[in-house]
Design a protein around this motif. Structure first.
Motif, PDB file in Angstrom:
ATOM      1  N   GLN A   1      20.519  34.763  42.139  1.00 53.39           N
ATOM      2  CA  GLN A   1      20.298  34.206  40.808  1.00 53.39           C
ATOM      3  C   GLN A   1      21.018  32.873  40.594  1.00 53.39           C
ATOM      4  O   GLN A   1      20.838  32.222  39.574  1.00 53.39           O
ATOM      5  CB  GLN A   1      20.715  35.204  39.730  1.00 53.39           C
ATOM      6  N   GLY A   2      21.842  32.459  41.555  1.00 51.79           N
ATOM      7  CA  GLY A   2      22.475  31.147  41.452  1.00 51.79           C
ATOM      8  C   GLY A   2      23.718  31.073  42.319  1.00 51.79           C
ATOM      9  O   GLY A   2      24.417  32.072  42.515  1.00 51.79           O
ATOM     10  N   SER A   3      23.995  29.900  42.839  1.00 45.93           N
ATOM     11  CA  SER A   3      25.172  29.713  43.684  1.00 45.93           C
ATOM     12  C   SER A   3      26.456  29.730  42.880  1.00 45.93           C
ATOM     13  O   SER A   3      27.556  29.715  43.457  1.00 45.93           O
ATOM     14  CB  SER A   3      25.059  28.389  44.445  1.00 45.93           C
ATOM     15  N   ASP A   4      26.328  29.772  41.551  1.00 45.61           N
ATOM     16  CA  ASP A   4      27.516  29.856  40.690  1.00 45.61           C
ATOM     17  C   ASP A   4      27.869  31.292  40.337  1.00 45.61           C
ATOM     18  O   ASP A   4      28.741  31.547  39.513  1.00 45.61           O
ATOM     19  CB  ASP A   4      27.285  29.060  39.399  1.00 45.61           C
ATOM     20  N   ILE A   5      27.211  32.255  40.987  1.00 41.72           N
ATOM     21  CA  ILE A   5      27.429  33.679  40.716  1.00 41.72           C
ATOM     22  C   ILE A   5      28.025  34.340  41.951  1.00 41.72           C
ATOM     23  O   ILE A   5      27.488  34.207  43.058  1.00 41.72           O
ATOM     24  CB  ILE A   5      26.111  34.378  40.326  1.00 41.72           C
ATOM     25  N   VAL A   6      29.134  35.053  41.762  1.00 41.61           N
ATOM     26  CA  VAL A   6      29.777  35.794  42.850  1.00 41.61           C
ATOM     27  C   VAL A   6      29.714  37.283  42.508  1.00 41.61           C
ATOM     28  O   VAL A   6      30.372  37.726  41.561  1.00 41.61           O
ATOM     29  CB  VAL A   6      31.236  35.361  43.049  1.00 41.61           C
ATOM     30  N   PRO A   7      28.914  38.062  43.235  1.00 40.17           N
ATOM     31  CA  PRO A   7      28.865  39.504  42.972  1.00 40.17           C
ATOM     32  C   PRO A   7      30.167  40.188  43.407  1.00 40.17           C
ATOM     33  O   PRO A   7      30.714  39.881  44.475  1.00 40.17           O
ATOM     34  CB  PRO A   7      27.694  39.987  43.832  1.00 40.17           C
ATOM     35  N   LEU A   8      30.645  41.095  42.581  1.00 36.13           N
ATOM     36  CA  LEU A   8      31.786  41.937  42.929  1.00 36.13           C
ATOM     37  C   LEU A   8      31.260  43.277  43.418  1.00 36.13           C
ATOM     38  O   LEU A   8      30.522  43.962  42.706  1.00 36.13           O
ATOM     39  CB  LEU A   8      32.699  42.162  41.725  1.00 36.13           C
ATOM     40  N   VAL A   9      31.637  43.648  44.616  1.00 28.21           N
ATOM     41  CA  VAL A   9      31.233  44.921  45.202  1.00 28.21           C
ATOM     42  C   VAL A   9      32.336  45.938  44.941  1.00 28.21           C
ATOM     43  O   VAL A   9      33.504  45.693  45.249  1.00 28.21           O
ATOM     44  CB  VAL A   9      30.991  44.767  46.715  1.00 28.21           C
ATOM     45  N   GLY A  10      31.981  47.070  44.367  1.00 26.63           N
ATOM     46  CA  GLY A  10      32.987  48.065  44.004  1.00 26.63           C
ATOM     47  C   GLY A  10      33.151  49.163  45.023  1.00 26.63           C
ATOM     48  O   GLY A  10      33.366  50.325  44.656  1.00 26.63           O
ATOM     49  N   ALA A  11      33.066  48.833  46.321  1.00 28.28           N
ATOM     50  CA  ALA A  11      33.167  49.856  47.365  1.00 28.28           C
ATOM     51  C   ALA A  11      34.563  50.472  47.392  1.00 28.28           C
ATOM     52  O   ALA A  11      35.559  49.763  47.339  1.00 28.28           O
ATOM     53  CB  ALA A  11      32.842  49.240  48.725  1.00 28.28           C
ATOM     54  N   ARG A  12      34.613  51.808  47.511  1.00 31.06           N
ATOM     55  CA  ARG A  12      35.895  52.511  47.614  1.00 31.06           C
ATOM     56  C   ARG A  12      36.164  52.994  49.037  1.00 31.06           C
ATOM     57  O   ARG A  12      37.281  53.398  49.349  1.00 31.06           O
ATOM     58  CB  ARG A  12      35.928  53.715  46.684  1.00 31.06           C
ATOM     59  N   ARG A  13      35.119  52.936  49.887  1.00 29.84           N
ATOM     60  CA  ARG A  13      35.250  53.409  51.257  1.00 29.84           C
ATOM     61  C   ARG A  13      34.656  52.383  52.207  1.00 29.84           C
ATOM     62  O   ARG A  13      33.766  51.612  51.843  1.00 29.84           O
ATOM     63  CB  ARG A  13      34.553  54.766  51.433  1.00 29.84           C
ATOM     64  N   ARG A  14      35.138  52.420  53.433  1.00 31.26           N
ATOM     65  CA  ARG A  14      34.722  51.397  54.390  1.00 31.26           C
ATOM     66  C   ARG A  14      33.233  51.437  54.699  1.00 31.26           C
ATOM     67  O   ARG A  14      32.605  50.387  54.872  1.00 31.26           O
ATOM     68  CB  ARG A  14      35.547  51.541  55.675  1.00 31.26           C
ATOM     69  N   GLU A  15      32.640  52.615  54.750  1.00 27.58           N
ATOM     70  CA  GLU A  15      31.212  52.659  55.078  1.00 27.58           C
ATOM     71  C   GLU A  15      30.363  52.035  53.968  1.00 27.58           C
ATOM     72  O   GLU A  15      29.355  51.388  54.233  1.00 27.58           O
ATOM     73  CB  GLU A  15      30.739  54.082  55.390  1.00 27.58           C
TER      74      GLU A  15
END
Length: 331
Positions: free
Chosen positions: A270-284
């Protein structure tokens, strides 16, 4: 990993960030050792943006991050900290405090728990209705002058508040929920942020797991998992939302990607000014999420995604009514 800038005045960070909240709070029990291993795996993969809050586990999350960073080069991590939410001894939520003195107090405690002498991006978690945003931003600006903070961020505020804050001090980024199921920022908040040169760090890109491709209607939630009261996970709302996910799964399978990867890649596209935050709690889960960086969405892909989950298709609000009341971004 590629990098993106947080707005015109903020730092260059990894194209994805890691959100740590679930490692301490609100999603049921988590394993500290696995959480630390996940943070370190993210760092090894090139993730530099690490998002926490001083109220996540009432300080536990910051100390967890401190332990994960031990032995690492602190300057290679961009630590984002939210402050202001007040909790009681039982973990209940009892309001917000963004007064200038409170800002400086919260910061002092965060620096100690994190084991660092500066925070890269410091932000109020919500707009305090009793404190003008100008006063809160001014207090953080004072901490920049003192060398304890590098950049100012905001969270879940609307377009007018963005303008008022920017008039006091340059704002690096706005942290706000943005996903295929939560597209409210597109109307006025995202255009205003772009006009002002403010970046977006998008949390909830998988809608608390709904868009992970791993959720099912029979899943039993652990005690303390706030999704047990989240409207999108209740009754008929859940059935309708999972039907949307199945439509998205067809797009993902045609692309040779997972549902989660398509959902994350859509936000990033949606734009190069957007950084998604991934909420992973485990390595897989982290490994799966990072695969989204290799997913390039064509115009046809984006059209198919839009057909699978049109804007406004989600059933239920993104928070329960009391929490929605605190969102300046929803007014």
């Amino acid at each position: 990993m590629n990098t993106r800038n947080l707005g015109t005045t903020g730092p260059a960070v990894s194209s994805f960030g890691l959100g740590l909240m679930g490692m301490s709070d609100l999603y049921g029990p988590a394993d500290d050792a696995e959480s630390i291993a996940t943070v370190r795996a993210a760092l090894d993969a090139g993730i530099t943006l690490l998002d926490t809050g001083d109220f996540y586990g009432m300080g536990h999350n910051e100390m967890l991050l401190r332990d994960a960073l031990r032995g690492r080069n602190r300057d290679n991590a961009a630590i984002s900290v939210k402050f202001g939410a007040l909790r009681d001894a039982d973990g209940g939520w009892i309001g917000y405090d963004a007064r200038p003195d409170a800002v400086k107090n919260f910061l002092a405690y965060s620096l100690r728990r994190l084991g660092t002498d500066y925070i890269d991006i410091y932000r109020p978690a919500r707009l305090d209705p009793n404190v003008p945003i100008e006063e809160t931003v001014g207090a953080v600006a004072d901490m920049i002058k003192a060398g304890h903070v590098r950049h100012i961020g905001l969270s879940e505020v609307g377009a007018d508040t963005l303008r008022r804050a920017q008039a006091v001090h340059p704002i690096a980024d706005l942290q706000i929920e943005y996903s295929l199921l939560s597209r409210g920022i597109e109307e006025s908040i995202l255009p205003t942020a772009r006009e002002l040169g403010i970046g977006i760090t998008a949390y909830g890109v998988l809608s608390r797991g709904l868009l992970s491709g791993h959720w099912n209607r029979d899943r039993q939630l652990a005690a303390g998992d706030f999704r047990g009261i989240s409207p999108r996970f209740q009754g008929e709302n859940l059935h309708r939302n999972l039907a949307l996910v199945e439509a998205l799964r067809q797009v993902a399978e045609a692309k040779g990607a997972s549902v989660a990867q398509i959902a994350i890649a859509w936000v990033a596209a949606q734009g190069s000014d957007i950084v998604p935050l991934v909420g992973a709690r485990r390595r897989e889960r982290l490994t799966e999420a990072l695969g989204a960086e290799a997913v390039t969405l064509t115009a046809d892909d984006l059209a198919a995604i839009q057909q699978a989950i049109p804007a406004g298709a989600a059933a239920g609000t993104r928070y329960a009514a009391p929490q929605m009341h605190h969102l300046d971004s929803e007014r």
